[in-house]
Motif scaffolding. Structure first.
Motif, PDB file in Angstrom:
ATOM      1  N   PRO A   1       0.790  -1.130   0.076  1.00 45.08           N
ATOM      2  CA  PRO A   1       0.431   0.248   0.165  1.00 45.08           C
ATOM      3  C   PRO A   1       0.791   1.211  -0.353  1.00 45.08           C
ATOM      4  CG  PRO A   1      -1.096  -1.475   1.816  1.00 45.08           C
ATOM      5  CD  PRO A   1       0.545  -2.415   0.887  1.00 45.08           C
ATOM      6  N   GLY A   2       0.129   2.499  -0.411  1.00 49.18           N
ATOM      7  CA  GLY A   2       1.381   3.526  -0.752  1.00 49.18           C
ATOM      8  C   GLY A   2       1.321   4.207   0.355  1.00 49.18           C
ATOM      9  N   ASP A   3       1.463   3.992   1.190  1.00 53.26           N
ATOM     10  CA  ASP A   3       0.790   4.185   2.616  1.00 53.26           C
ATOM     11  C   ASP A   3       2.206   3.627   3.662  1.00 53.26           C
ATOM     12  OD1 ASP A   3      -0.012   2.013   3.990  1.00 53.26           O
ATOM     13  OD2 ASP A   3      -1.435   3.194   5.335  1.00 53.26           O
ATOM     14  N   TRP A   4       2.994   2.495   2.995  1.00 50.14           N
ATOM     15  CA  TRP A   4       4.104   2.139   3.903  1.00 50.14           C
ATOM     16  C   TRP A   4       4.849   2.831   4.395  1.00 50.14           C
ATOM     17  CZ3 TRP A   4       8.849   3.285   2.050  1.00 50.14           C
ATOM     18  CH2 TRP A   4       8.900   3.953   0.890  1.00 50.14           C
ATOM     19  N   PRO A   5       5.441   4.058   3.911  1.00 52.23           N
ATOM     20  CA  PRO A   5       6.808   5.247   4.619  1.00 52.23           C
ATOM     21  C   PRO A   5       5.774   5.420   6.174  1.00 52.23           C
ATOM     22  CG  PRO A   5       5.671   5.635   2.575  1.00 52.23           C
ATOM     23  CD  PRO A   5       4.666   5.069   2.985  1.00 52.23           C
ATOM     24  N   ASP A   6       4.757   5.695   6.549  1.00 52.81           N
ATOM     25  CA  ASP A   6       3.833   5.329   7.397  1.00 52.81           C
ATOM     26  C   ASP A   6       3.777   4.700   8.531  1.00 52.81           C
ATOM     27  OD1 ASP A   6       4.362   8.427   7.380  1.00 52.81           O
ATOM     28  OD2 ASP A   6       2.603   8.097   5.971  1.00 52.81           O
TER      29      ASP A   6
ATOM     30  N   ARG B   1       3.272  -3.100  12.369  1.00 51.67           N
ATOM     31  CA  ARG B   1       2.858  -3.525  11.002  1.00 51.67           C
ATOM     32  C   ARG B   1       3.954  -3.620  10.067  1.00 51.67           C
ATOM     33  NH1 ARG B   1      -0.819  -0.449   7.042  1.00 51.67           N
ATOM     34  NH2 ARG B   1      -1.118  -1.156   5.752  1.00 51.67           N
ATOM     35  N   TRP B   2       5.065  -3.710   9.832  1.00 51.40           N
ATOM     36  CA  TRP B   2       5.854  -4.179   9.063  1.00 51.40           C
ATOM     37  C   TRP B   2       6.132  -5.410   9.459  1.00 51.40           C
ATOM     38  CZ3 TRP B   2       8.097  -2.912   4.641  1.00 51.40           C
ATOM     39  CH2 TRP B   2       8.034  -1.112   4.296  1.00 51.40           C
ATOM     40  N   GLN B   3       5.958  -6.212  10.439  1.00 51.61           N
ATOM     41  CA  GLN B   3       6.822  -7.308  10.815  1.00 51.61           C
ATOM     42  C   GLN B   3       5.483  -7.965  10.553  1.00 51.61           C
ATOM     43  OE1 GLN B   3       6.730  -7.384  15.607  1.00 51.61           O
ATOM     44  NE2 GLN B   3       7.800  -9.889  15.544  1.00 51.61           N
ATOM     45  N   ARG B   4       4.162  -7.702  10.824  1.00 54.76           N
ATOM     46  CA  ARG B   4       2.743  -8.561  10.204  1.00 54.76           C
ATOM     47  C   ARG B   4       2.879  -9.108   9.008  1.00 54.76           C
ATOM     48  NH1 ARG B   4       0.618  -4.985  14.313  1.00 54.76           N
ATOM     49  NH2 ARG B   4      -0.478  -3.910  12.507  1.00 54.76           N
TER      50      ARG B   4
ATOM     51  N   THR C   1      -6.312 -10.828   2.930  1.00 61.91           N
ATOM     52  CA  THR C   1      -7.547 -10.124   3.468  1.00 61.91           C
ATOM     53  C   THR C   1      -6.429  -9.154   4.400  1.00 61.91           C
ATOM     54  OG1 THR C   1      -7.915 -12.044   4.664  1.00 61.91           O
ATOM     55  CG2 THR C   1      -8.955 -11.488   2.848  1.00 61.91           C
ATOM     56  N   PRO C   2      -7.092  -8.246   5.005  1.00 62.08           N
ATOM     57  CA  PRO C   2      -6.569  -7.194   6.097  1.00 62.08           C
ATOM     58  C   PRO C   2      -6.442  -8.474   7.292  1.00 62.08           C
ATOM     59  CG  PRO C   2      -8.206  -5.843   5.456  1.00 62.08           C
ATOM     60  CD  PRO C   2      -8.454  -7.163   4.943  1.00 62.08           C
ATOM     61  N   ASP C   3      -7.106  -9.058   7.319  1.00 62.95           N
ATOM     62  CA  ASP C   3      -6.870 -10.693   8.438  1.00 62.95           C
ATOM     63  C   ASP C   3      -5.652 -11.729   8.047  1.00 62.95           C
ATOM     64  OD1 ASP C   3      -8.679 -11.326   7.315  1.00 62.95           O
ATOM     65  OD2 ASP C   3      -9.255 -12.596   8.241  1.00 62.95           O
ATOM     66  N   GLY C   4      -4.967 -11.552   7.108  1.00 70.36           N
ATOM     67  CA  GLY C   4      -4.549 -12.369   6.050  1.00 70.36           C
ATOM     68  C   GLY C   4      -4.523 -13.096   5.364  1.00 70.36           C
ATOM     69  N   GLN C   5      -5.918 -13.322   5.161  1.00 71.03           N
ATOM     70  CA  GLN C   5      -6.949 -14.253   3.988  1.00 71.03           C
ATOM     71  C   GLN C   5      -6.795 -14.966   2.638  1.00 71.03           C
ATOM     72  OE1 GLN C   5      -7.031 -17.692   6.009  1.00 71.03           O
ATOM     73  NE2 GLN C   5      -6.326 -16.870   7.807  1.00 71.03           N
ATOM     74  N   PRO C   6      -6.534 -15.437   2.189  1.00 72.55           N
ATOM     75  CA  PRO C   6      -6.314 -15.181   0.666  1.00 72.55           C
ATOM     76  C   PRO C   6      -7.336 -14.388   0.992  1.00 72.55           C
ATOM     77  CG  PRO C   6      -5.116 -17.650   0.896  1.00 72.55           C
ATOM     78  CD  PRO C   6      -5.734 -16.709   1.976  1.00 72.55           C
ATOM     79  N   THR C   7      -7.719 -13.510  -0.581  1.00 67.18           N
ATOM     80  CA  THR C   7      -8.656 -13.642  -1.526  1.00 67.18           C
ATOM     81  C   THR C   7      -9.578 -14.758  -2.430  1.00 67.18           C
ATOM     82  OG1 THR C   7      -7.605 -12.643  -2.893  1.00 67.18           O
ATOM     83  CG2 THR C   7      -8.285 -10.881  -0.920  1.00 67.18           C
ATOM     84  N   PRO C   8      -9.966 -14.117  -3.097  1.00 68.00           N
ATOM     85  CA  PRO C   8     -10.481 -15.354  -4.196  1.00 68.00           C
ATOM     86  C   PRO C   8      -9.408 -15.219  -5.370  1.00 68.00           C
ATOM     87  CG  PRO C   8     -13.003 -14.276  -3.758  1.00 68.00           C
ATOM     88  CD  PRO C   8     -11.599 -13.570  -3.327  1.00 68.00           C
ATOM     89  N   ALA C   9      -8.552 -14.166  -5.473  1.00 65.35           N
ATOM     90  CA  ALA C   9      -7.396 -13.947  -6.975  1.00 65.35           C
ATOM     91  C   ALA C   9      -6.498 -14.302  -5.634  1.00 65.35           C
ATOM     92  CB  ALA C   9      -7.459 -13.249  -6.717  1.00 65.35           C
ATOM     93  N   GLY C  10      -6.713 -14.603  -4.394  1.00 67.79           N
ATOM     94  CA  GLY C  10      -5.041 -15.174  -4.280  1.00 67.79           C
ATOM     95  C   GLY C  10      -5.484 -16.641  -3.713  1.00 67.79           C
ATOM     96  N   GLU C  11      -6.377 -17.243  -3.792  1.00 60.84           N
ATOM     97  CA  GLU C  11      -6.592 -18.958  -3.924  1.00 60.84           C
ATOM     98  C   GLU C  11      -5.762 -19.432  -5.391  1.00 60.84           C
ATOM     99  OE1 GLU C  11     -10.287 -19.089  -2.540  1.00 60.84           O
ATOM    100  OE2 GLU C  11     -10.654 -19.045  -0.898  1.00 60.84           O
TER     101      GLU C  11
END
Length: 426
Positions: free
Chosen positions: A217-222, A227-230, A409-419
């Protein structure tokens, strides 16, 4: 029948009215032409001013160590010399592109001013760019100034029919003298010692067909350390590599400051990083992209932004980046509407790999990274079929790039594209 006085007056009035209408139309046409000319001139000057403006976050000059025994000015004077010298380049860029030489006398004097005025008097109004200055002080000038030796990259191009023509990328070495008058430092002499047009070495190849790349995501500098660890834990769990750090066309000081530690964090976590631009790569954008590339130590590649294979300006921009950072692999989107496969081999000598939409026609190449095609104006069922076919192709051929939030997804589960791309959840 005799012509009456009233008829004569009517005819005269009609002729006068007709002539007045024609004259008014002519004056309106002249006025509109002058208005368009003024508007065009104002637009050119505004564009030239934007080219000459140097982003505060990207100082383009680095001082090299002074030779032993050579006197140095105090810190304030050294900074004044740096600013005066770079402002001279900025004024030359503006004057060359706009044809307005009004600011040159504030930054140049003597022979340097005469040479600068000759540049601004060219009818075709060239684009002049400079970047990656490496300057070394040579000591004081007998007349109270200071001399320096500067080695930098420059590009020159002339406007053509919708694109730049006669592009020329060179490396210059100049000896410069600056002297102060009324408290203002000016460039008084510029002696060109060397100018070369080197050829870039063959680009290092990227094994992109093994990539499982994601755009952060574009907010990675903040991001916080948590957040980085997760995110890095998820990347390790799903074997995502590399991670792309997106930047805007004009990065801020905070974004640039966050870039080196982010790349170092990825390296320590066993994940490579790629610096990514989404804005098109143009000749005008080279100084900023080159300055960012200089801060991208340890990056696996630089995603330059879309390029047009048939555009001399795009090719010159790629050449400039390759010459400036020959050790940094370049990756660029080369597909899209109007892309001709016959034009793409011209980029092979400059790019380490190409990024193409999965639905693009043509056979897959070993150095082709696949991405999801841009959403079109198809009905929803047709759009879903197109996306499904692209995902199937990406999963089968390997080497893909998708945004992280389209994969997980935000909780780390694959989306349909991710599956489809990641396979069964681990």
């Amino acid at each position: 029948m005799a012509v009456t006085r009233l008829t004569t007056l009517k005819r005269a009035a009609f002729v006068a009215l007709l002539l007045g209408t024609l004259l008014g139309g002519l004056l309106a046409l002249i006025g509109a032409s002058r208005g368009l000319e003024r508007a065009s001139r104002a637009s050119t000057q505004a564009s030239a001013l934007n080219l000459a403006r140097r982003p505060e976050a990207l100082p383009p000059l680095r001082w090299l160590p002074t030779p032993p025994g050579v006197p140095r000015p105090d810190g304030v004077t050294l900074e004044d010399l740096r600013q005066a010298y770079l402002l001279g380049h900025s004024e030359l860029t503006y004057a060359g592109r706009s044809g307005d030489p009004s600011g040159l006398s504030g930054r140049f004097a003597g022979p340097a001013l005469r040479a600068a005025l000759a540049v601004s008097s060219q009818e075709r109004h060239p684009l002049l760019l400079d970047w990656a200055h490496r300057a070394r002080l040579l000591g004081p000038d007998p007349q109270g100034g200071w001399r320096l030796l500067d080695r930098y990259w420059t590009a020159r191009a002339f406007p053509g029919d919708g694109h730049w023509t006669d592009t020329r990328v060179t490396q210059r070495e100049v000896q410069v003298t600056l002297r102060a008058a009324d408290g203002i430092w000016r460039v008084t002499d510029v002696h060109l010692r060397r100018e070369t047009r080197p050829s870039p070495p063959p680009p290092g190849r990227l094994a992109v067909r093994t990539w499982r790349a994601v755009i952060l995501p574009g907010d990675w500098p903040d991001w916080t350390a948590g957040r980085w660890q997760r995110t890095l834990a998820l990347a390790a769990r799903h074997d995502l590599r590399p991670l792309l750090l997106p930047l805007p066309a004009q990065p801020t000081r905070e974004q640039l400051g966050a870039l080196p530690p982010a790349l170092d964090r990825l390296r320590r976590a066993g994940r490579s990083g790629v610096v990514a631009f989404s804005a098109p790569l143009t000749l005008e954008s080279v100084p900023v992209r080159a300055a960012v590339a200089a801060r991208a130590a340890g990056a696996a590649a630089l995603l330059t932004g879309p390029v047009r294979a048939g555009d001399p300006g795009s090719r010159a921009a790629l050449l400039a980046l390759r010459l400036t950072r020959p050790d940094l692999p370049l990756l660029a989107p080369t597909g899209g509407p109007g892309a001709a496969l016959a034009d793409l081999p011209a980029l092979d000598a400059l790019l380490s790999a190409q990024l193409r939409a999965a639905a693009s026609p043509g056979p897959a190449a070993p150095r082709t990274l696949l991405s999801l095609p841009a959403a079109g104006r198809l009905p929803l069922p047709g759009r879903a079929r197109q996306r499904g076919a692209a995902l199937a192709l990406m999963a089968w051929q390997g080497g893909w790039l998708v945004p992280l939030d389209a994969l997980l997804t935000p909780d780390g589960q694959p989306t349909p594209a991710g599956e489809t791309l990641l396979g069964p959840a681990r």
